[in-house]
Design an enzyme around this catalytic site. Structure first.
Site, PDB file in Angstrom:
ATOM      1  N   LYS A  34      38.292  44.320  37.267  1.00 21.93           N
ATOM      2  CA  LYS A  34      38.669  43.984  38.536  1.00 21.93           C
ATOM      3  C   LYS A  34      40.166  44.311  38.699  1.00 21.93           C
ATOM      4  O   LYS A  34      40.513  45.050  39.707  1.00 21.93           O
ATOM      5  CB  LYS A  34      38.170  42.650  38.827  1.00 21.93           C
ATOM      6  CG  LYS A  34      39.065  42.269  40.466  1.00 21.93           C
ATOM      7  CD  LYS A  34      38.647  40.665  40.445  1.00 21.93           C
ATOM      8  CE  LYS A  34      39.213  39.724  39.519  1.00 21.93           C
ATOM      9  NZ  LYS A  34      40.613  39.528  39.627  1.00 21.93           N
ATOM     10  N   THR A  35      40.861  43.797  38.017  1.00 22.53           N
ATOM     11  CA  THR A  35      42.380  43.786  38.111  1.00 22.53           C
ATOM     12  C   THR A  35      42.763  45.179  37.760  1.00 22.53           C
ATOM     13  O   THR A  35      43.788  45.890  38.306  1.00 22.53           O
ATOM     14  CB  THR A  35      43.188  43.096  36.926  1.00 22.53           C
ATOM     15  OG1 THR A  35      42.755  41.619  37.001  1.00 22.53           O
ATOM     16  CG2 THR A  35      44.429  43.198  36.815  1.00 22.53           C
ATOM     17  N   ASP A 218      43.059  40.192  46.354  1.00 23.77           N
ATOM     18  CA  ASP A 218      42.409  39.619  45.087  1.00 23.77           C
ATOM     19  C   ASP A 218      41.677  38.597  45.243  1.00 23.77           C
ATOM     20  O   ASP A 218      42.030  37.755  45.793  1.00 23.77           O
ATOM     21  CB  ASP A 218      43.596  39.619  43.811  1.00 23.77           C
ATOM     22  CG  ASP A 218      42.964  39.651  42.660  1.00 23.77           C
ATOM     23  OD1 ASP A 218      41.538  40.120  42.465  1.00 23.77           O
ATOM     24  OD2 ASP A 218      43.520  39.249  41.613  1.00 23.77           O
ATOM     25  N   GLU A 219      40.652  38.118  44.390  1.00 26.22           N
ATOM     26  CA  GLU A 219      39.912  36.997  44.556  1.00 26.22           C
ATOM     27  C   GLU A 219      39.402  36.460  45.955  1.00 26.22           C
ATOM     28  O   GLU A 219      39.639  35.542  46.320  1.00 26.22           O
ATOM     29  CB  GLU A 219      40.553  35.835  43.892  1.00 26.22           C
ATOM     30  CG  GLU A 219      41.106  36.376  42.539  1.00 26.22           C
ATOM     31  CD  GLU A 219      39.936  36.050  41.406  1.00 26.22           C
ATOM     32  OE1 GLU A 219      38.651  35.895  41.867  1.00 26.22           O
ATOM     33  OE2 GLU A 219      40.309  36.330  40.407  1.00 26.22           O
ATOM     34  N   GLN A 249      31.046  34.413  41.812  1.00 28.18           N
ATOM     35  CA  GLN A 249      32.104  33.261  40.991  1.00 28.18           C
ATOM     36  C   GLN A 249      32.863  32.516  41.890  1.00 28.18           C
ATOM     37  O   GLN A 249      33.932  32.207  41.697  1.00 28.18           O
ATOM     38  CB  GLN A 249      32.829  34.337  40.431  1.00 28.18           C
ATOM     39  CG  GLN A 249      32.080  35.104  39.035  1.00 28.18           C
ATOM     40  CD  GLN A 249      33.241  35.771  38.206  1.00 28.18           C
ATOM     41  OE1 GLN A 249      33.934  35.231  37.412  1.00 28.18           O
ATOM     42  NE2 GLN A 249      33.490  36.942  38.178  1.00 28.18           N
ATOM     43  N   ARG A 592      31.946  33.744  30.174  1.00 31.25           N
ATOM     44  CA  ARG A 592      33.002  33.380  29.280  1.00 31.25           C
ATOM     45  C   ARG A 592      32.915  33.992  27.902  1.00 31.25           C
ATOM     46  O   ARG A 592      33.867  34.186  27.315  1.00 31.25           O
ATOM     47  CB  ARG A 592      33.356  32.133  29.329  1.00 31.25           C
ATOM     48  CG  ARG A 592      33.958  31.365  30.627  1.00 31.25           C
ATOM     49  CD  ARG A 592      34.755  32.237  31.375  1.00 31.25           C
ATOM     50  NE  ARG A 592      33.848  33.108  32.288  1.00 31.25           N
ATOM     51  CZ  ARG A 592      34.444  34.073  33.343  1.00 31.25           C
ATOM     52  NH1 ARG A 592      35.755  34.489  32.957  1.00 31.25           N
ATOM     53  NH2 ARG A 592      33.769  34.600  34.005  1.00 31.25           N
TER      54      ARG A 592
END
Length: 708
Positions: A34-35, A218-219, A249, A592
């Site tokens: 994503k980043t 973002d997010e 998420q 994770r």
């Protein structure tokens, strides 16, 4: 022909980066880069001349993420980061208010209040209004103010339907007046004032809408309603809004995050481009397949399916302990083996749904000599509520303990201020006595009555607690001191209350190992709270809640307490939206892990100082059984769905419903008997598969025992 900036991207990532100047929604799954997509999109827009640095705004949620974004962009191309509008919501709103402070009605030198400064300001308001802090706890008033601000509601707009709410509204009104008079703003005010500035100033709004041709977020799944409304004011007819997020998420509803903003965005802007980033670069296939299977049970989602070019990897290991102590021992044994196998301790994480679960795990790690670090939080015995509780217990055990007295003489608030404490300390120094003896003398000025009540409180707890079993004594002190009532009034006090309950469990566990002695228990607590956490720079096991783990990854992950009522949490199982968020938490926890994932549960746990029996979480059911490896039992799927094999079932009471017995209820379905009281005509607690724990009257429950 691809651009050099996109040469290392997969096809979906490259497609997202090179989208035309239109609104777009990028559904970026866990570990999907994503980043990289977001930062490459910004660099690509600059490199291709589609937009200049001054015409782009990018917003994220943390300063750390904003710094990482800037670092990645400037690594891809030479830029002066000073001119870029890239930062957090609060940071960008602060910048806007500084530039237009006159239009916002603020002085040029306005100051930002942090949370503690704001709390102090609220206390001054309550004092000015002569509102009793016991009835109107300052922290609860602070949450009332911030909650309304985050929903865009000013004090004058609050709908007060009763006297209590009218007083809260009055405090909010006075707080607004006080802040304007002093030229200060809190964090919630930054966003609200910025929103009102744009909403009420058409010329200024038009200026920014024309300026920012590209707005990247973002997010996006973590935005609240006011943040989305602020973005909509900035996005003009010629702007392109590029929203990156993962509805699977979205786990911060308790902070106001509204996952529905993603679907609203699609509808509000008739978004044509929805790109799914589904290739995962973090985890092996079995882990992803488990995550996909769990999250597929949520109905309100935009939909995607994680996959990887990696192998299936190891099966997911499942361990069911007889007790929570057994679970902690298992974790320590496995972590020790991982270290012997060459896995760095810093690449091992232990996750839990509730902070209170950390105590036993910390204890087991200390006993095993394994260094650990609590990420994003405090160790159990360092938590504020635990320190307050221990201070009360210390004073009950020894009235000459000055440091304990100073910590809790005015907590919860009882009208004993700094001047009174100064007088007490002067008296104690002058007579060569303890603060307690000075307090007993009654020489404390105008607050003598309040000090006297505090002395009486401690004496009452001491007398009532004489000869009382240690867990009962701890519970008594938590109630009599007012700590329980105080934390019940806090917006997020549930976690603190759970930690206080865990202190009772610690006392019960100590009694089973040692004598029923308060002084010995306090000494043990001091030792447990000593310097056991890893030193800076030392590799250590990472302990954290699932919420704190979001955005992190580890070679091996232990997800503990996978039980109904704990994960999913009992407060969420009866409400569809709450259960869906719990399932998203499970999805976050699973993803994770890169290589190895453990799921552990316990047949029994200590709760409020008593043993309670558990059944396995429904989330364990939702993972395909072929992905699981049971380390100590070979359970069939229906066993997890319906039963908990309790250790050595207790003798059945007169009504025949023994602890650990599986039963069926005509309304609530299948569950396990976890507690009972009152004999044949009393009550029984059943932990139901679909509805969580419930107390039922035996005479009317119509519970049907099931065969083992």
């Amino acid at each position: 022909m691809s651009h050099p900036l996109t040469a290392y991207l997969n096809p979906q990532q490259a497609l997202a980066v090179q989208l035309p100047d239109e609104h777009a929604l990028i559904l970026a799954g866990a570990g999907s880069g994503k980043t990289r997509v977001l930062t490459t999109r910004i660099a690509w827009l600059f490199a291709t001349g589609r937009v200049g640095p001054a015409a782009l705004l990018a917003v994220t949620f943390t300063n750390k993420a904003a710094k990482e974004m800037l670092a990645r962009i400037t690594a891809m191309m030479p830029l002066n980061p000073r001119g870029l509008w890239i930062g957090t919501f609060h940071g960008l709103c602060h910048r806007m208010l500084r530039l237009h402070h006159r239009d916002a009605g603020l002085p040029a030198t306005f100051v930002i209040l942090d949370s503690q400064d704001q709390l102090a300001a609220v206390k001054r308001v309550l004092k000015a209004l002569t509102l009793n802090e016991e009835r109107y706890p300052p922290r609860a008033v602070q949450h009332f103010i911030n909650g309304h601000k985050e929903n865009g509601v000013r004090a004058a707009q609050v709908q007060a339907r009763d006297e209590y709410t009218r007083h809260l509204q009055q405090a909010y009104l006075e707080y607004e007046v006080q802040c304007r008079r002093e030229g200060v703003v809190d964090f919630a005010e930054l966003l609200l004032a910025s929103y009102e500035l744009l909403q009420g100033n058409e010329a200024l709004r038009a200026h920014y809408q024309q300026r920012f041709k590209h707005i990247l977020v973002d997010e996006f799944q973590d935005t609240n309603r006011l943040q989305y409304a602020w973005l909509k004011l900035l996005a003009g007819p010629q702007s392109s809004l590029f929203a990156v997020g993962d509805d699977d998420q979205s786990i911060y509803a308790f902070r106001g995050a509204n996952v529905g903003n993603m679907q609203d965005f699609q509808r509000d802007y008739a978004v044509r481009h929805v790109i799914r980033l589904e290739q995962n670069y973090r985890s092996h296939g079995n882990i992803l397949e488990a995550a996909n299977a769990v999250i597929s049970h949520n109905r309100e989602r935009l939909g995607k399916n994680l996959w990887t070019e990696e192998s299936a990897g190891e099966p997911i290991r499942v361990f069911e302990a007889l007790s929570d102590h057994g679970e902690a021992d298992f974790l320590v044994d496995e972590i020790g083996q991982l270290r012997r196998d060459g896995i760095e301790l810093g690449d091992v994480a232990v996750l839990y749904r509730s902070n209170a679960q950390s105590r036993l795990i910390e204890h087991a790690l200390v006993q095993a000599g394994l260094p650990y670090r609590v990420y994003g939080g405090l160790r159990f015995y360092e938590r504020q509520e635990i320190k307050h509780a221990l201070a009360y217990l210390r004073l009950v055990a020894n009235q000459e303990d000055d440091s304990a007295l100073l910590r809790i003489i005015n907590f919860p608030t009882r009208g004993i201020g700094n001047r009174t404490l100064d007088i007490l300390q002067e008296t104690a120094r002058g007579t060569g006595t303890s603060l307690w003896q000075a307090a007993c003398s009654g020489g404390a000025g105008r607050s003598a009555a309040a000090v006297g009540r505090f002395v009486q409180l401690v004496e009452r707890m001491r007398q009532l607690g004489q000869g009382m079993p240690l867990p009962e004594l701890v519970s008594l002190v938590l109630d009599q001191s007012g700590l329980r009532e105080h934390y019940r009034s806090e917006k997020e006090g549930e976690e603190r209350l759970a930690n206080l309950d865990e202190l009772i469990n610690a006392a019960a566990g100590f009694v089973s190992e040692d004598e029923n002695d308060l002084q010995a228990f306090l000494a043990n607590a001091s030792l447990e709270g000593g310097e056991h956490e890893a030193r800076p720079g030392e590799t250590a096991v990472q302990l954290m809640t699932v919420h704190a783990a979001k955005g992190l990854e580890f070679h091996s992950v232990f997800l503990t307490g996978v039980e109904e009522g704990l994960f999913p949490h009992e407060n969420s199982v009866s409400e569809p939206k709450g259960l869906e968020e719990e399932r998203r938490l499970m999805y976050v926890a699973i993803t994770r892990a890169r290589r190895r994932l453990y799921l552990s549960l316990a047949q029994s746990r200590m709760l409020h100082g008593q043993t309670r029996y558990s059944i396995a979480s429904r989330f364990l059911d939702e993972i395909p059984q072929q992905l699981l490896k049971f380390l100590n039992r070979g359970y069939a799927p229906q066993t997890f769905a319906a039963q908990a094999t309790a250790p050595a079932r207790a003798q059945a009471p007169a009504h025949g419903l023994a602890l650990g017995m599986s039963v069926r209820h005509p309304k609530f379905g299948i569950g396990v008997v976890t507690d009972h009281e009152g004999g044949a005509t009393g009550n029984v607690q059943v932990n139901f598969r679909e509805h969580g724990p419930k107390w039922l009257a035996v005479a009317y429950a119509k519970l049907e025992p099931l065969p083992d």
